[in-house]
Design an enzyme around this catalytic site. Structure first.
Site, PDB file in Angstrom:
ATOM      1  N   ASP A  33       0.831  -1.213   0.000  1.00 58.05           N
ATOM      2  CA  ASP A  33       0.000   0.000   0.000  1.00 58.05           C
ATOM      3  C   ASP A  33       0.860   1.257   0.000  1.00 58.05           C
ATOM      4  OD1 ASP A  33      -2.353   1.422  -0.039  1.00 58.05           O
ATOM      5  OD2 ASP A  33      -2.704   1.289   2.115  1.00 58.05           O
ATOM      6  N   GLY A  34       0.324   2.309  -0.594  1.00 52.78           N
ATOM      7  CA  GLY A  34       0.973   3.628  -0.519  1.00 52.78           C
ATOM      8  C   GLY A  34       1.620   4.098  -1.804  1.00 52.78           C
ATOM      9  N   ASN A  52     -10.907  -2.510  -5.520  1.00 51.84           N
ATOM     10  CA  ASN A  52     -10.135  -1.631  -6.397  1.00 51.84           C
ATOM     11  C   ASN A  52     -10.816  -1.388  -7.750  1.00 51.84           C
ATOM     12  OD1 ASN A  52      -6.941  -2.956  -5.218  1.00 51.84           O
ATOM     13  ND2 ASN A  52      -7.982  -1.085  -4.585  1.00 51.84           N
TER      14      ASN A  52
HETATM   15  C1  IPE Z   1      -5.427  -2.840  -0.456  1.00 51.92           C
HETATM   16  O1  IPE Z   1      -5.034  -1.515  -0.597  1.00 51.92           O
HETATM   17  C2  IPE Z   1      -5.408  -3.528  -1.792  1.00 51.92           C
HETATM   18  C3  IPE Z   1      -4.093  -3.723  -2.408  1.00 51.92           C
HETATM   19  C4  IPE Z   1      -2.951  -3.428  -1.869  1.00 51.92           C
HETATM   20  C5  IPE Z   1      -4.122  -4.304  -3.733  1.00 51.92           C
HETATM   21  P1  IPE Z   1      -6.110  -0.337  -0.762  1.00 51.92           P
HETATM   22  O2  IPE Z   1      -5.357   0.922  -0.849  1.00 51.92           O
HETATM   23  O3  IPE Z   1      -7.020  -0.644  -1.894  1.00 51.92           O
HETATM   24  O4  IPE Z   1      -6.950  -0.452   0.576  1.00 51.92           O
HETATM   25  P2  IPE Z   1      -7.788   0.625   1.391  1.00 51.92           P
HETATM   26  O5  IPE Z   1      -8.676   1.301   0.400  1.00 51.92           O
HETATM   27  O6  IPE Z   1      -6.821   1.580   1.994  1.00 51.92           O
HETATM   28  O7  IPE Z   1      -8.512  -0.180   2.405  1.00 51.92           O
HETATM   29  C1  IPE Z   2      -1.367   0.211  -3.488  1.00 56.61           C
HETATM   30  O1  IPE Z   2      -1.168   1.571  -3.478  1.00 56.61           O
HETATM   31  C2  IPE Z   2      -1.644  -0.342  -4.863  1.00 56.61           C
HETATM   32  C3  IPE Z   2      -3.025  -0.820  -5.055  1.00 56.61           C
HETATM   33  C4  IPE Z   2      -3.983  -0.756  -4.175  1.00 56.61           C
HETATM   34  C5  IPE Z   2      -3.316  -1.424  -6.332  1.00 56.61           C
HETATM   35  P1  IPE Z   2      -2.380   2.585  -3.506  1.00 56.61           P
HETATM   36  O2  IPE Z   2      -2.719   2.885  -4.933  1.00 56.61           O
HETATM   37  O3  IPE Z   2      -3.509   2.112  -2.683  1.00 56.61           O
HETATM   38  O4  IPE Z   2      -1.725   3.859  -2.857  1.00 56.61           O
HETATM   39  P2  IPE Z   2      -2.419   4.898  -1.868  1.00 56.61           P
HETATM   40  O5  IPE Z   2      -2.964   4.117  -0.721  1.00 56.61           O
HETATM   41  O6  IPE Z   2      -3.495   5.586  -2.652  1.00 56.61           O
HETATM   42  O7  IPE Z   2      -1.314   5.816  -1.474  1.00 56.61           O
HETATM   43 MG    MG Z   3      -4.038   2.379  -0.742  1.00 57.99          MG
END
Ligand code: IPE
Ligand code: IPE
Ligand code: MG
Length: 244
Positions: free
Chosen positions: A17-18, A65
């Site tokens: 994440d992030g 997602n």
């Molecule tokens: C969880 O991350 C899903 C993946 C890493 C693929 P998200 O960024 O989608 O989760 P939330 O929205 O913070 O719960």
């Molecule tokens: C994780 O990073 C990747 C996926 C969920 C596919 P994010 O896209 O959720 O990144 P943030 O949480 O918006 O920073």
């Molecule tokens: Mg995220």
């Protein structure tokens, strides 16, 4: 603790994440974050294989997602296809088997095709299993298992934890010992709900693109320092009475 003696997870599961925030903090578009995150994932696979972690699961795309903007979804699939095409040889050389946790039917044909190809090509590889959780939902997976048992006409008295686990996408694999989530969020976001019942959790503020070997080492160090008691007393667990 030296690498050779510390207990390692047999199964490491990661919530990558992030990416988006990493990019935004640099004035870049979210796609740049996903691109950087793909490089981090690639490196993690190799490092886990070197360390001898037998199962690695990466949360790659959740069912939730699908609600993201179309162009971001397209970027994520493009990166996935590119990753699979570029890494096939390397996965085979490293004896890594690719598996998918999730329903593939909802994916575009090109994505299904390359996933199928890489899974077939690596199906005999046995040094490590790399699971990509794709179109994944923990609750969805549990419901799917229930439906499969019902469809098979399994009697209520025969529905054991083992029988149930055999209907999950992770059938045949050990439960995650350690679940890592990056970027400071402290939630599980519908990830491996059944399988992580007794996992250790490790949360770090580091955004996924910056999760390098040193960060992995910190997570593994934290894992090694935990006493897993599985409901027993500390003394019992120390005596090795905890279930495997
Ligand atoms: C969880 O991350 C899903 C993946 C890493 C693929 P998200 O960024 O989608 O989760 P939330 O929205 O913070 O719960
Ligand atoms: C994780 O990073 C990747 C996926 C969920 C596919 P994010 O896209 O959720 O990144 P943030 O949480 O918006 O920073
Ligand atoms: Mg995220």
């Amino acid at each position: 603790m030296p690498e050779t003696t510390r207990p390692l997870p047999r199964h490491l599961a990661v919530i990558m994440d992030g990416n988006g925030r990493w990019a935004q903090a640099r004035g870049l578009g979210r796609s740049e974050g996903h691109k950087a995150g793909t490089e981090t994932a690639k490196r993690l696979v190799t490092r886990c294989r070197e360390l001898g972690i037998a199962h690695l699961t990466l949360y790659t795309f959740s069912k939730e997602n699908w609600g993201r903007p179309q162009d971001e979804i397209r970027t994520l699939f493009d990166l996935l296809v590119r990753f699979l095409n570029n890494e096939l040889k390397s996965l085979m050389d490293q004896d890594i088997r690719l598996r998918v946790l999730g329903e593939l039917e909802d994916f575009p044909f090109a994505v299904r095709q390359v996933l199928g190809h890489v899974m077939r090509k690596t199906e005999k590889c046995s040094s490590m299993t790399l699971n990509l959780a794709l179109n994944y939902s923990g609750r969805g997976e549990i419901l799917r298992a229930c439906k499969r048992l019902i469809e098979q006409g399994v009697a209520a008295k025969d529905v054991t934890e083992e029988r149930f686990s055999a209907e999950l996408f992770t059938a045949g694999q050990p439960d995650p010992d350690l679940v890592v989530r990056t970027s400071g969020e402290v939630r599980i976001s519908n990830y491996l709900l059944w399988q992580s019942a007794y996992a250790e959790y490790y949360f770090t503020d580091v955004p996924w693109p910056d999760f390098d070997d040193a960060q992995l080492d910190l997570a593994l160090e934290a894992y090694a320092s935990r006493q897993r008691r599985f409901g027993l007393t500390g003394a019992q667990a120390e005596g090795g009475e905890a279930p495997k």
